[in-house]
Every structure is written in structure tokens, then in C-alpha cells.
Design an enzyme around this catalytic site. Sequence first.
Site, PDB file in Angstrom:
ATOM      1  N   HIS A   6       0.831  -1.208   0.000  1.00 13.14           N
ATOM      2  CA  HIS A   6       0.000   0.000   0.000  1.00 13.14           C
ATOM      3  C   HIS A   6       0.868   1.262   0.000  1.00 13.14           C
ATOM      4  CE1 HIS A   6      -3.699   2.316   1.122  1.00 13.14           C
ATOM      5  NE2 HIS A   6      -2.801   3.137   1.636  1.00 13.14           N
ATOM      6  N   GLU A   7       1.795   1.330   0.941  1.00 14.25           N
ATOM      7  CA  GLU A   7       2.627   2.536   1.035  1.00 14.25           C
ATOM      8  C   GLU A   7       3.538   2.651  -0.184  1.00 14.25           C
ATOM      9  OE1 GLU A   7       1.701   4.682   3.144  1.00 14.25           O
ATOM     10  OE2 GLU A   7       0.450   3.319   4.319  1.00 14.25           O
ATOM     11  N   HIS A  61       1.732   4.537  -2.821  1.00 14.67           N
ATOM     12  CA  HIS A  61       1.825   5.990  -2.606  1.00 14.67           C
ATOM     13  C   HIS A  61       3.197   6.504  -3.047  1.00 14.67           C
ATOM     14  CE1 HIS A  61      -1.928   6.809  -0.525  1.00 14.67           C
ATOM     15  NE2 HIS A  61      -1.698   5.892   0.388  1.00 14.67           N
ATOM     16  N   GLU A  64      -4.749   7.733  -3.081  1.00 18.85           N
ATOM     17  CA  GLU A  64      -5.231   6.456  -2.546  1.00 18.85           C
ATOM     18  C   GLU A  64      -5.524   5.461  -3.679  1.00 18.85           C
ATOM     19  OE1 GLU A  64      -4.909   6.048   0.573  1.00 18.85           O
ATOM     20  OE2 GLU A  64      -6.077   4.280   1.092  1.00 18.85           O
TER      21      GLU A  64
HETATM   22 MG    MG Z   1      -3.186   5.337   1.993  1.00 15.81          MG
END
Ligand code: MG
Length: 501
Positions: free
Chosen positions: A265-266, A269, A295
Site C-alpha cells: 500500500h505505502e 503511494h 489512494e
Molecule cells: Mg493510503
Amino acid sequence: MRKKFDELRGLYEEAAALGEARAVLAWDQRVTMPPGGAPGRARSMSALSRVVHSKATAPEIGRLIDETWDWAQAEGPDSFEAAYLRVLKRDYDRATKLPSAFVGESAAAASAAMSAWEAAKKNSDFSAFAPHLEKMVDIARRQAEYLAPGKPHYDTLLDLYEPGMRRAGLDPLLGALADGLKPVAAAIAERSAAVSDELMRGDFDERAQLALADEIVRELGFDFSKGRQDRSMHPFTTGFSLSDVRITTWTMRGWLPASIYASIHECGHALYAMGAPAEFELTPLADGAGLGVHESQSRFWENIVGRSRPFCEWLLPRLRKYFPGKFDRTSAEQLYSAVNKSGPSFIRVEADEVTYDMHIALRYRLETALIDGVLKAKDVPEAWNAGMKEYFGIVPGNDAEGALQDVHWSQGTIGYFPTYSLGNLMAGQLAEKMRADLPDMDGLIARGEFQPVLAWLRERIHRHGAMYFPADLMKKAVGKGPEAGPYIAYIKKKYSALYGF
Ligand code: MG
């Protein structure tokens, strides 16, 4: 005029470079600072924040924006100069419209509310937090009124996180999303035994988890010469510059997906943050189009790639390497099933793809009611529990796992939650379009050839930085503004096969 524009850029760069230094201090505070460092760090951060604020709100900046505005617009709406001024003017207006007494008052109120929230959550006692929430709602309303007098307050707050989005556009999107997901969640609930996540539970060496997390993000395209991955209490991403982007992960000894999917997830980003063109460095265009688009990148990698069947094929031999003996008899199909177990839950951050947006729908309903003044802070737990019953058929046993679970409202960040759902549905749209452009997307992922996937996102999304509003960026990328259909179709197809309905 070019000279004036360069002068403006010089002023902005100085403020932005100091902002980078502040970001280093903030990262350090959450990752490596000993607890004893807190008072000194608060001093440095506060002093540096005042300098950054005064540089960023200097009257010369306002004057130069006005003087160069027409010249820059004449370069064309898609020009660097026009976009630079658009984004800078937006930030500058915001920063200068709030009276400094109000800024001080809201910082103090947020700090008190944050402490009260932490204590209230620990004791699971919402009533101790309610007066602070009432205050933060009042502050959010006054902030909105300063920023856009006479305009609907929630729209103004939403616009802080999702530029250009209004409630009138958001309501049908989130409504369609909830309507599409509810029947899927209901069908899953009837067959919950069809999927087990047991094989991801057990005892997993945390150093091995971190080594695996490093290998995964490196393979996805995270460039360790321009970034680091560390551990923190809660995973997050921050960037000091385009070539120094930091991500963090966490580990749970008994639950392997925590570290794997936090890292992915990170990393999503971070790939976005690393993907802006070098010429955007130290400009207001470097940051990305908005929180929803941000996101969409993290959720794309985490769920649409990371929780896909082909990714599990790629991941399985790595699990065998890092956790010898544990996955010898596991098949890719079993792994795929185990990382996609879905079901009702109390805690948003632990929710799966199917139920996550229902958690958001509940928060959106409550925070709009708070801002509209039709819900009082003290009545939030009752409304929360009623919503949980309606969406999930379960009611939390206490406020800590109910209305007190999230930090956002205590910090006055109201209007933020919907960006999580916007991210999910934009990720669904991007996946649909990518699949059309890269017919062998599944094969690429199964073979660990992530580069074409990343290159597609770079081309469609990353290289534009903050040039466009999210809806316009999506029109460029996939031909349409945000819509729920592709995400719902993805969820239905995936989970009906997994659960057999
Ligand atoms: Mg996030």
C-alpha cells in the site's frame, strides 16, 4: 514577465525547501526519535512551521501571483506556468484567508482534542471526547466560512482534500458504491466458511517479514537509491523531495498479511510520489492531484495487484524462501483465497475490499450530519451503532471499537474520509483501462514483470503531478470522471468466484 515568474519561483522554493526540512523532522519523530526527544522536537517543529508559514504567505508572493497571472494563462491551460500559478494561488489563498488568531485557536483545540481522544479511546468513553468533537466541528465550520463565505461548509472542507469535488457529485458515487457492495457482502456472509485465512496465521519471524517486505517493494519498482522503508507504529509515506521518499510498514508476528499489504500500500503511494517529472521539484505541482488519486495508487497496488491470483503465484515462492517449511504444501489458489477473506468487521483499517467502503459510507453520513448541524457530537455513538447494524448487521461492544476508532475527527480533518472510497473506485477504473491496454496484465504480474504496469501508471497519472483536478485527470487517463461501475464489477467477479455464488 518571465523574470517576475522566476522571482516568484525563487520565493516559493525557499519556503518549500524549509518544508522539506520540517518533513525530515516529522519522519524522524515517527520512526527513529527516542521518546525523550518529544519536547525538543515540538520546539523545533513549531519554530520551523512559523518560518515556513510566514515565507509561504509573504505578501510578495500574492503580488507576484497577481502580476504574472494573465501572462501565465496566456501560455495555455495545460502549460507549466498556468498550472503552477493555479495550484499556488489556491494554496496561497487558503493560507492567507485564515486569521492568525483562528489558526492558533484551532491548533490548540486540535492538540487538546487529540489528547482527549487518546484517553477516551483507552477508556472507551465517548462522553469524555464529545465536547472536543463539538469544538472541532465548530472550528471546521468556521474554517470553511473563512475560506468560502456563504458556500456550503462541507463542500469547502471536502475540496481541501479532493480538489473540485462537491457533495452533489460525491453522493451518487458513494451511494452507487454502497448499493453495489451490500449484496456482495450479504452473499459472502451466507458462505463465510468457503474461504479460510488460517494459513496466514501462526508465528512469522518479524525480521523475515521485513526482509520480504523490502524484496516485494523493490520488485514492484520502489527505488532504494531514492527512498527507504522503515518500521513505525502506523504505516505511512512521506516525501522530502522527488528523490527521497520514505515508506514505513509494521509487522504482526501472528498475522502475516499485515506487513505484506501495508508495504505494498505505502509503496503505491511512494511510486506516485517518485513518479513526478524532475522539473516539478520544489514546485506546487510535485504533490499529486489529491488524496483520492493518491489512494487510488496505493489501493491499486495493494488490492488489484497484490491480492490478485497472479500476484499470489509470484508471491508464493518468496513466502517459502522467507518462512522455510511453512508454505511447502500451500498452492497459489489457497494463498489467493487466504488473502481475500471477507466479512463484517468493526475496525475500518482491518476491513477487506468488499466491506471497506461501507465503513466509509457510515463516516460520510455522520460527518456531513455533524457539519450540517443535524447531529450533535454527543449522539454520535448511537448513530454510529445504528449505522453498523444497518450496514454490517453487527454492533460494536464499546466505543473504542466503534465511534472512537479513527483519529481523523479529533484532528479536525472532516471531509477526508470520502477520499478513501474515491481512491478505491478510481483504482477500479484504472484497472479496467489498463487491462484493455495490457491484455497480458495477469501474465506480467504472475511473472513479476511489474515494470509495464508501473510505466502505464506513470504515463497516465504520475507524470501529471498536480497539474489537473482529479476528475479531469481521470478523464485524461481513462476517458471518464470518477464512477463506481468498474470497481463494483471487479468486486462482483472476483468474490463470486472466490465464494461460489
Ligand atoms: Mg493510503
